[in-house]
Scaffold this motif. Structure first.
Motif, PDB file in Angstrom:
ATOM      1  N   MET A 130       0.814  -1.213   0.000  1.00 38.46           N
ATOM      2  CA  MET A 130       0.000   0.000   0.000  1.00 38.46           C
ATOM      3  C   MET A 130       0.851   1.268   0.000  1.00 38.46           C
ATOM      4  N   GLY A 131       2.055   1.175   0.521  1.00 33.08           N
ATOM      5  CA  GLY A 131       2.977   2.296   0.459  1.00 33.08           C
ATOM      6  C   GLY A 131       2.491   3.557   1.151  1.00 33.08           C
ATOM      7  N   GLY A 132       1.627   3.409   2.150  1.00 31.17           N
ATOM      8  CA  GLY A 132       1.139   4.570   2.877  1.00 31.17           C
ATOM      9  C   GLY A 132       0.178   5.441   2.105  1.00 31.17           C
ATOM     10  N   GLU A 133      -0.356   4.926   0.963  1.00 33.71           N
ATOM     11  CA  GLU A 133      -1.203   5.745   0.092  1.00 33.71           C
ATOM     12  C   GLU A 133      -2.647   5.270   0.015  1.00 33.71           C
ATOM     13  N   ILE A 134      -3.004   4.237   0.779  1.00 37.69           N
ATOM     14  CA  ILE A 134      -4.348   3.669   0.677  1.00 37.69           C
ATOM     15  C   ILE A 134      -5.171   3.955   1.927  1.00 37.69           C
ATOM     16  N   LEU A 135      -4.673   3.558   3.072  1.00 42.93           N
ATOM     17  CA  LEU A 135      -5.415   3.724   4.313  1.00 42.93           C
ATOM     18  C   LEU A 135      -5.161   5.106   4.927  1.00 42.93           C
ATOM     19  N   GLY A 136      -6.174   5.623   5.611  1.00 39.58           N
ATOM     20  CA  GLY A 136      -6.018   6.878   6.328  1.00 39.58           C
ATOM     21  C   GLY A 136      -5.934   8.110   5.459  1.00 39.58           C
ATOM     22  N   GLN A 137      -6.333   8.006   4.212  1.00 38.32           N
ATOM     23  CA  GLN A 137      -6.219   9.140   3.288  1.00 38.32           C
ATOM     24  C   GLN A 137      -7.496   9.973   3.213  1.00 38.32           C
ATOM     25  N   LYS A 138      -8.578   9.467   3.817  1.00 40.14           N
ATOM     26  CA  LYS A 138      -9.866  10.155   3.799  1.00 40.14           C
ATOM     27  C   LYS A 138     -10.315  10.470   2.367  1.00 40.14           C
ATOM     28  N   LYS A 139     -10.087   9.489   1.489  1.00 40.96           N
ATOM     29  CA  LYS A 139     -10.493   9.616   0.091  1.00 40.96           C
ATOM     30  C   LYS A 139     -11.431   8.476  -0.267  1.00 40.96           C
ATOM     31  N   LEU A 140     -12.423   8.775  -1.093  1.00 39.13           N
ATOM     32  CA  LEU A 140     -13.228   7.710  -1.672  1.00 39.13           C
ATOM     33  C   LEU A 140     -12.396   6.991  -2.727  1.00 39.13           C
ATOM     34  N   ILE A 141     -12.739   5.728  -2.981  1.00 40.07           N
ATOM     35  CA  ILE A 141     -12.009   4.957  -3.981  1.00 40.07           C
ATOM     36  C   ILE A 141     -12.032   5.662  -5.334  1.00 40.07           C
ATOM     37  N   ARG A 142     -13.142   6.292  -5.673  1.00 37.21           N
ATOM     38  CA  ARG A 142     -13.263   6.957  -6.978  1.00 37.21           C
ATOM     39  C   ARG A 142     -12.240   8.082  -7.153  1.00 37.21           C
ATOM     40  N   ASN A 143     -11.735   8.610  -6.038  1.00 37.74           N
ATOM     41  CA  ASN A 143     -10.793   9.725  -6.088  1.00 37.74           C
ATOM     42  C   ASN A 143      -9.330   9.291  -5.984  1.00 37.74           C
ATOM     43  N   LEU A 144      -9.092   7.992  -5.927  1.00 38.21           N
ATOM     44  CA  LEU A 144      -7.733   7.480  -5.904  1.00 38.21           C
ATOM     45  C   LEU A 144      -7.146   7.465  -7.306  1.00 38.21           C
ATOM     46  N   SER A 145      -5.822   7.421  -7.381  1.00 39.72           N
ATOM     47  CA  SER A 145      -5.157   7.263  -8.678  1.00 39.72           C
ATOM     48  C   SER A 145      -5.457   5.877  -9.238  1.00 39.72           C
ATOM     49  N   ALA A 146      -5.208   5.692 -10.531  1.00 37.53           N
ATOM     50  CA  ALA A 146      -5.449   4.391 -11.158  1.00 37.53           C
ATOM     51  C   ALA A 146      -4.627   3.300 -10.485  1.00 37.53           C
ATOM     52  N   GLY A 147      -3.383   3.611 -10.131  1.00 33.33           N
ATOM     53  CA  GLY A 147      -2.541   2.621  -9.473  1.00 33.33           C
ATOM     54  C   GLY A 147      -3.065   2.219  -8.110  1.00 33.33           C
ATOM     55  N   ASN A 148      -3.563   3.185  -7.350  1.00 32.95           N
ATOM     56  CA  ASN A 148      -4.077   2.873  -6.015  1.00 32.95           C
ATOM     57  C   ASN A 148      -5.424   2.158  -6.080  1.00 32.95           C
ATOM     58  N   LYS A 149      -6.231   2.461  -7.083  1.00 31.18           N
ATOM     59  CA  LYS A 149      -7.447   1.662  -7.294  1.00 31.18           C
ATOM     60  C   LYS A 149      -7.074   0.209  -7.576  1.00 31.18           C
ATOM     61  N   GLN A 150      -6.038   0.022  -8.388  1.00 32.65           N
ATOM     62  CA  GLN A 150      -5.571  -1.326  -8.700  1.00 32.65           C
ATOM     63  C   GLN A 150      -5.140  -2.046  -7.424  1.00 32.65           C
ATOM     64  N   LYS A 151      -4.441  -1.353  -6.558  1.00 32.60           N
ATOM     65  CA  LYS A 151      -4.006  -1.962  -5.300  1.00 32.60           C
ATOM     66  C   LYS A 151      -5.194  -2.357  -4.435  1.00 32.60           C
ATOM     67  N   VAL A 152      -6.207  -1.496  -4.354  1.00 29.59           N
ATOM     68  CA  VAL A 152      -7.400  -1.812  -3.568  1.00 29.59           C
ATOM     69  C   VAL A 152      -8.055  -3.087  -4.111  1.00 29.59           C
ATOM     70  N   GLY A 153      -8.169  -3.187  -5.423  1.00 29.40           N
ATOM     71  CA  GLY A 153      -8.769  -4.376  -6.020  1.00 29.40           C
ATOM     72  C   GLY A 153      -7.984  -5.639  -5.748  1.00 29.40           C
ATOM     73  N   ILE A 154      -6.662  -5.557  -5.834  1.00 26.53           N
ATOM     74  CA  ILE A 154      -5.814  -6.730  -5.600  1.00 26.53           C
ATOM     75  C   ILE A 154      -5.868  -7.148  -4.141  1.00 26.53           C
ATOM     76  N   ILE A 155      -5.778  -6.185  -3.226  1.00 27.34           N
ATOM     77  CA  ILE A 155      -5.821  -6.505  -1.797  1.00 27.34           C
ATOM     78  C   ILE A 155      -7.155  -7.142  -1.431  1.00 27.34           C
ATOM     79  N   SER A 156      -8.255  -6.593  -1.955  1.00 28.20           N
ATOM     80  CA  SER A 156      -9.567  -7.170  -1.650  1.00 28.20           C
ATOM     81  C   SER A 156      -9.674  -8.597  -2.180  1.00 28.20           C
ATOM     82  N   THR A 157      -8.994  -8.887  -3.282  1.00 28.33           N
ATOM     83  CA  THR A 157      -8.982 -10.236  -3.839  1.00 28.33           C
ATOM     84  C   THR A 157      -8.294 -11.225  -2.911  1.00 28.33           C
ATOM     85  N   LEU A 158      -7.210 -10.804  -2.302  1.00 28.30           N
ATOM     86  CA  LEU A 158      -6.389 -11.698  -1.486  1.00 28.30           C
ATOM     87  C   LEU A 158      -6.775 -11.682  -0.011  1.00 28.30           C
TER      88      LEU A 158
END
Length: 243
Positions: A130-158
């Protein structure tokens, strides 16, 4: 989890997207699916996951069982039992983008029988990714960068340590450090759980690095099924794509 594909066909108009007569993905395989654009990789994944209906043929999944019990084989189009053991991410359409990552992870965890503490503990395994860019950012998923959306999807998969993992182009949008971390995450998941892992990727190097077996698609047909012990498939694949 074994996956058996028999006489599987899917067309869109006059274009054949998938035409696979007989193919088995064995329990514990790390299968890399490669091919040029339009080869049928995403369509095959969507057929396995019962997201689209085949024109003909079938997919059968043999489910994990307790020791001593007989294997149970199901057709994903006719049974829901396989979903308990499966994690998949095809594209950001899988995400609920009006949630924060935390809310989404807790939702996915709840669906899979995990409580909030179990989810939070499991997320610690992905801190480096996550590199400190996913949790605690107070952002909706729609407002994340494409790379961070990808990370959210992969983490939820695993998240719930599934026995079948399907990821379509997982290295897309990730920076080089995150790509390398993802390779290690997938290899560790396979080694620790014995999961069957299917990935597609345009990145031939990453696919060869992590796959024990590689299927090469062309116009919906698997034209080569390659063992990839210690990267042995690399040269044959490079020769094919250099044509």
């Amino acid at each position: 989890m074994n996956i058996r594909i028999e006489n599987l066909k899917k067309t869109f108009g006059d274009k054949t997207a998938v035409d696979i007569s007989d193919f088995t993905i064995h329990d514990g395989d790390m299968l890399g699916l490669v091919g040029n654009n339009g080869a049928g990789k995403t369509t095959l994944f969507r057929l396995i996951l019962d997201l689209i209906q085949a024109d003909d043929g079938q997919v059968e999944i043999t489910l994990p069982t307790a020791e001593g019990e007989a294997p149970v084989t199901v057709n994903p189009a006719q049974s829901e039992d396989w979903k308990t053991f499966t994690g998949a991410y095809i594209d950001e359409g899988f995400l609920i983008d009006f949630l924060t990552p935390e809310e989404y992870f807790h939702f996915i965890g709840k669906v899979n029988g995990m409580n909030k503490q179990q989810v939070d503990d499991r997320l610690k395994d992905f801190e480096h990714f996550m590199g400190g860019e996913i949790l605690g950012q107070k952002k909706l998923i729609r407002n994340l960068s494409a790379g961070n959306k990808q990370k959210v999807g992969i983490i939820s998969t695993l998240l719930n340590r599934p026995q079948l993992v399907i990821l379509d182009e997982p290295f897309n949008f990730l920076d080089p450090s995150s790509q390398n971390t993802l390779k290690h995450l997938l290899q560790e998941h396979n080694q620790q759980t014995g999961a069957t892992i299917l990935i597609s990727s345009h990145n031939l190097a990453h696919t060869v690095d992590i796959s024990s077996r590689i299927a090469l698609l062309e116009h919906g047909v698997i034209i080569r099924d390659l063992s990839n012990s210690e990267g042995s498939a690399r040269q044959e694949l490079e020769d094919y794509f250099d044509q």
